[in-house]
Design a protein around this motif. Structure first.
Motif, short mmCIF file in Angstrom:
data_model
loop_
_atom_site.label_atom_id
_atom_site.label_comp_id
_atom_site.label_asym_id
_atom_site.label_seq_id
_atom_site.Cartn_x
_atom_site.Cartn_y
_atom_site.Cartn_z
N THR A 67 0.69 -1.20 0.33
CA THR A 67 0.10 0.34 0.02
C THR A 67 0.75 1.28 0.11
OG1 THR A 67 -0.16 -0.42 2.27
CG2 THR A 67 -2.26 -0.98 1.02
N THR A 68 1.92 1.13 -0.12
CA THR A 68 3.17 2.53 0.59
C THR A 68 3.12 3.41 -1.04
OG1 THR A 68 5.40 0.98 -0.14
CG2 THR A 68 4.65 1.24 2.00
N SER A 69 2.61 2.19 -2.19
CA SER A 69 3.50 1.86 -3.78
C SER A 69 2.59 2.92 -4.09
CB SER A 69 3.53 1.03 -4.22
OG SER A 69 3.40 1.08 -5.57
N GLU A 70 2.33 4.21 -4.93
CA GLU A 70 1.20 5.18 -5.55
C GLU A 70 0.30 3.36 -6.61
OE1 GLU A 70 2.33 9.08 -5.93
OE2 GLU A 70 1.05 9.14 -6.92
N MET A 73 -1.19 1.23 -5.68
CA MET A 73 -2.49 1.98 -5.23
C MET A 73 -3.40 1.62 -6.19
SD MET A 73 -2.81 1.39 -2.47
CE MET A 73 -4.42 2.35 -1.12
N THR A 236 14.73 5.62 -2.90
CA THR A 236 14.45 7.29 -2.23
C THR A 236 16.23 7.43 -1.96
OG1 THR A 236 12.09 7.59 -3.02
CG2 THR A 236 13.42 9.16 -2.36
N VAL A 267 13.13 10.99 -7.12
CA VAL A 267 13.12 11.85 -5.72
C VAL A 267 13.89 12.27 -5.83
CG1 VAL A 267 11.96 11.98 -4.05
CG2 VAL A 267 10.75 11.40 -5.71
N ALA A 292 4.63 12.43 -8.01
CA ALA A 292 5.95 13.32 -6.92
C ALA A 292 7.32 12.62 -9.27
CB ALA A 292 6.92 12.36 -6.57
N GLU A 295 5.40 15.79 -11.11
CA GLU A 295 5.63 17.00 -10.90
C GLU A 295 6.64 17.19 -10.88
OE1 GLU A 295 4.61 17.91 -6.29
OE2 GLU A 295 6.71 19.21 -6.22
N VAL B 156 1.99 3.94 7.15
CA VAL B 156 1.03 3.91 5.01
C VAL B 156 -0.32 3.93 5.73
CG1 VAL B 156 0.62 2.20 3.20
CG2 VAL B 156 2.12 2.41 4.59
N TYR B 159 -0.50 8.10 4.74
CA TYR B 159 -0.77 8.76 3.78
C TYR B 159 -1.70 8.38 2.65
CZ TYR B 159 3.49 6.24 2.90
OH TYR B 159 4.56 5.28 2.70
N GLY B 161 -0.86 5.74 0.46
CA GLY B 161 0.07 5.27 -0.35
C GLY B 161 0.33 6.19 -1.23
N VAL B 162 -0.19 7.05 -1.75
CA VAL B 162 0.87 8.69 -2.12
C VAL B 162 1.21 9.46 -1.15
CG1 VAL B 162 0.16 10.71 -3.31
CG2 VAL B 162 -1.40 8.82 -3.57
N ARG B 165 4.24 15.40 -0.73
CA ARG B 165 5.62 16.60 -1.28
C ARG B 165 5.85 17.20 -0.18
NH1 ARG B 165 9.37 15.05 -4.09
NH2 ARG B 165 9.74 16.73 -5.69
N VAL B 252 14.80 13.70 1.69
CA VAL B 252 13.80 13.10 0.91
C VAL B 252 13.14 14.28 0.25
CG1 VAL B 252 14.52 10.40 0.82
CG2 VAL B 252 12.45 11.99 1.45
N GLN B 254 10.37 14.11 1.14
CA GLN B 254 8.66 14.47 1.67
C GLN B 254 8.55 13.10 2.33
OE1 GLN B 254 8.41 11.41 -3.14
NE2 GLN B 254 8.81 10.05 -1.79
N VAL B 257 6.88 6.00 4.22
CA VAL B 257 7.18 4.58 5.31
C VAL B 257 8.78 4.68 4.44
CG1 VAL B 257 6.60 2.79 4.38
CG2 VAL B 257 6.67 3.00 6.30
#
Lengths: 383, 337
Positions: A67-70, A73, A236, A267, A292, A295, B156, B159, B161-162, B165, B252, B254, B257
């Motif tokens: 779920t941490t990956s955009e 998701m 990152t 990033v 990101a 952007e 997690v 935010y 999943g997104v 920034r 970083v 942003q 996790v």
């Protein structure tokens, strides 16, 4: 190796061959398309009676890494888009994040099958390729129709199973090639300069394929010199440290561009460049099309990124599984193209940014899930 | 007469043995520093760009977060425990602080106030973790692993999943600015080190931690309040993890996790390479400072040397093993846990 391999030939030649092949496919597809479309249009009509038989709404499960990956998701959002295309209250989406744990992925799927029986369909991005075999066996036994994306062990194909409807993947070789060409052409002297290469995780299928694409582009651009190649493990912080070290080693004028294999690492790259006021002067790249990444393209810090389009992958993955479950598709008579295909990513650069944002950022993408040919960019295997 | 001669000979032998032992201990305590200096000399000669002012600032910047993390863990390890909560808790703090300042996801804009707030949250979570270990009599290793998982989950969720920034100018200044040529993040690490040094060498708390690590039963017998001392160690750890989480988000730009990933084991490596004993009671924050720089210098130099990424981790592992073998006391009388 499941993806198209271009080793030994240029992408131009490969594209020509593919174009010819696609013509052939199109001929076959035109004949089948009419049949498939009629059948698929019937899918939604059929849906209500099928659902009416079951008191419980159909579970649309999405098993992905994290779920941490955009991007992951986006799978869930794609499945929800598909669920919304069905009659109200007949389906609900359940995500099964495995957080990088193979056993958890298999156990969660087995647990859901034990709970829902065959009143579910499944879209899977396997944490590691070998998981596919266990998932295929579990679904085969329970009669659960499912689709997979990205990872599958060599030689294990949907055509060997009744309930594994199809397997799809983005063409990661093409992604690596496209972002490389875009970067090379964006350098102060287009096609000439010194670059550093930031790979993802070594021995990872997507990384290896993106590197193949990069190497194909390097063969076409002899004016590009690779100064160094490091692995940032998709992380990152590691990317940030490596870029700082490169700037110390080669000096602020010694690097013209950084080929970076994903947005998360980009990033870190851009953070390191920003600290030296070099963002926008030394361009980088990304893949995944995260917010990101988009952007940074908008800020002129990335030459480009490629959105894998998880909405399309999962949305149509679910649509195929659903079509098979409702009897609209018969896996035994489906052709190889519909069971194993490549999907297109969306290259986001300064030129395409406005279109991309209008479709994917400012609004949710809209898909006609009855047009099951739509996601197919090409066959997964060369004949 | 003979008996007297024999006694004095035994006494001399004992004194000589003690002298040897003390010389050996002095050498062992200097070993990490010698290793660091040798590495610096070798890499200055072999790695392009290593011996440069730019790279000096790089090393300071890159050592800042691992150093603060290692300083937090040093006291835990000195008393003979281990803590793994930093991965989840650090990631959570980094994620949350990004959501509390000017960011791309929400309208919250607490500015600098967000920093003490999240550090307090970190201290609170670490205190809870400490209480579970101390009062619940549960192994610190397992408690902290559980806490790490819980906090990763909350990170997690925060935010969804997104990642946010960071747009707050204060964070941009912290990431890129410097004072006297030294990056701000490095100043934070220096201040943390000074506090840790004072805590260890100028307070009873520092002595008590060493005593507990050396022999908890004796420490208890001489009247040291074991539980209270341990609790304070977890407060210190929470403070350091909170600072690390904020520093990660600053670096970083942003909050996700991932800020917590790869925090714990490199920090434990730094502590051990510096010469602090994993079984407790030996070593300290100065050792940790040297250990953190040894690990950072190795990581930095392998990139500068252009070592292939395929063998880089193996080379890194070999150098660390070599450094541990040279800097950690070992012998037939030593108990290796």
């Amino acid at each position: 190796m499941l993806l198209l391999s271009g080793t030994g030939i240029t992408l131009m030649e490969q594209e020509n061959r593919e174009a010819k092949k696609m013509e052939g496919y199109k001929m076959k597809r035109r004949e089948k398309a009419a049949m498939l479309s009629i059948a698929a249009c019937a899918m939604l009509v059929n849906a209500a009676p099928v659902m009416a038989e079951s008191a419980e709404p159909l579970t649309i499960a999405v098993s992905m890494r994290s779920t941490t990956s955009e991007y992951h998701m986006q799978y869930v959002a794609g499945a929800e888009l598909f669920a919304a295309s069905l009659p109200e209250g007949t389906a609900e989406v359940q995500m099964l994040p495995c957080e990088g744990n193979d056993d958890k992925q298999i156990n969660d799927i087995n647990a859901l099958i034990a709970s829902k029986g065959d009143n579910m369909i499944l879209f899977v991005d396997a944490n590691n390729a070998p998981n596919i075999t266990s998932i295929a066996e579990a679904c085969e036994e329970a009669g659960v129709y499912w689709c997979a994306a990205w990872n599958a062990p060599e030689g294990i194909l949907p055509t060997s199973y009744k309930y594994w409807v199809n397997f799809q993947s983005c063409d990661a070789v093409k992604q690596g090639y496209d972002i490389a060409v875009n970067l090379f052409e964006s350098l102060p002297t287009p096609g000439e300069g010194k670059i550093c290469v930031l790979e993802g995780m070594l021995a990872n299928t997507a990384n290896e394929d993106r590197m193949k694409g990069l190497n194909m582009a390097l063969e076409e651009y002899p004016g590009i010199e690779v100064l160094d190649d490091q692995a940032g493990d998709w992380d990152t912080g590691k990317a940030l440290n490596i870029t700082e070290n490169w700037l110390a080693k080669y000096g602020e004028d010694g690097i013209d561009g950084i080929w970076c294999a994903c947005d998360d690492m980009a990033v870190g790259v851009v953070q390191a460049l920003t600290a030296k006021n070099l963002n926008g002067k030394i361009l980088s790249t990304g893949v995944d099309g995260t917010s990101a990444g988009i952007e940074m393209v908008e800020n002129g810090e990335l030459a480009c990124t490629i959105a894998n389009n998880g909405w399309l992958q999962a949305g149509y993955g679910c649509a195929y599984a659903y079509a098979a479950k409702t009897g609209v598709l018969d896996t035994e008579t489906m052709d190889d193209l519909h069971r194993m295909f490549l999907t297109n990513g969306y290259l986001v650069s300064a030129d395409t940014l406005a279109d991309y944002k209008a479709t994917f950022v400012d609004s949710q993408p809209e898909y006609d899930f009855t047009d099951l040919d739509y996601p197919i960019a090409g066959p997964m295997f060369e004949e | 007469m003979d008996k007297q001669v024999h006694t004095s000979r035994v006494g001399e032998e004992f004194a000589q043995e003690m002298k040897k032992q003390s010389q050996k201990e002095r050498f062992m305590s200097l070993a990490p520093l010698i290793i660091l200096l040798v590495l610096i000399v070798i890499f200055s000669v072999t790695a392009q760009g290593f011996f440069s002012i730019n790279n000096f600032y790089n090393l300071l910047n890159q050592a800042a977060i691992p150093l603060v993390m290692s300083l937090g863990l040093t006291f835990v390890i000195l008393m003979g425990s281990t803590d793994l909560s930093a991965e989840g808790l650090g990631g959570f703090i980094g994620s949350v602080v990004a959501l509390m300042v000017l960011n791309s996801k929400n309208d919250m804009n607490l500015g600098a106030f967000a920093i003490p707030l999240v550090v307090l949250i970190s201290i609170g979570v670490s205190m809870l973790s400490g209480l579970l270990h101390i009062k619940g009599k549960l192994p610190s290793f397992m408690v902290s692993y559980g806490v790490s998982s819980i906090m990763s989950g909350f990170a997690v969720l925060s935010y969804r999943g997104v990642p946010a920034r960071i747009r707050d100018p204060l964070f941009t200044v912290m990431a890129q600015g410097n004072f006297l040529g030294i990056p701000y993040l490095t100043w934070i690490a220096i201040v943390t080190f000074v506090i840790a040094y004072i805590l260890q060498n100028r307070t009873r708390f520092g002595s008590y931690v060493m005593a507990i690590g050396d022999n908890e039963a004796i420490a208890k017998n001489i009247g040291i309040n074991i539980e209270w001392t341990k609790f304070k160690v977890f407060v210190w750890l929470g403070l350091c993890i909170g600072i690390v989480g904020v520093m990660g988000a600053v670096r970083v730009g942003q909050g996700d996790v991932g800020i917590g990933s790869d925090l714990v084991f490199p920090a434990i490596t730094s502590v051990v390479v510096g010469g602090t004993s994993l079984s407790g009671g030996k070593g300290g924050v100065v050792h940790t400072l040297i250990g953190a720089f040894i690990v950072t210098v190795i990581n930095n130099a392998l990139v500068l040397l252009g070592v292939s990424p395929y063998i880089q981790q193996a080379v890194q592992g070999l150098i660390i093993l070599g450094a541990v073998a040279l800097s950690v006391p070992h012998g037939k009388n030593l108990i290796v846990k």
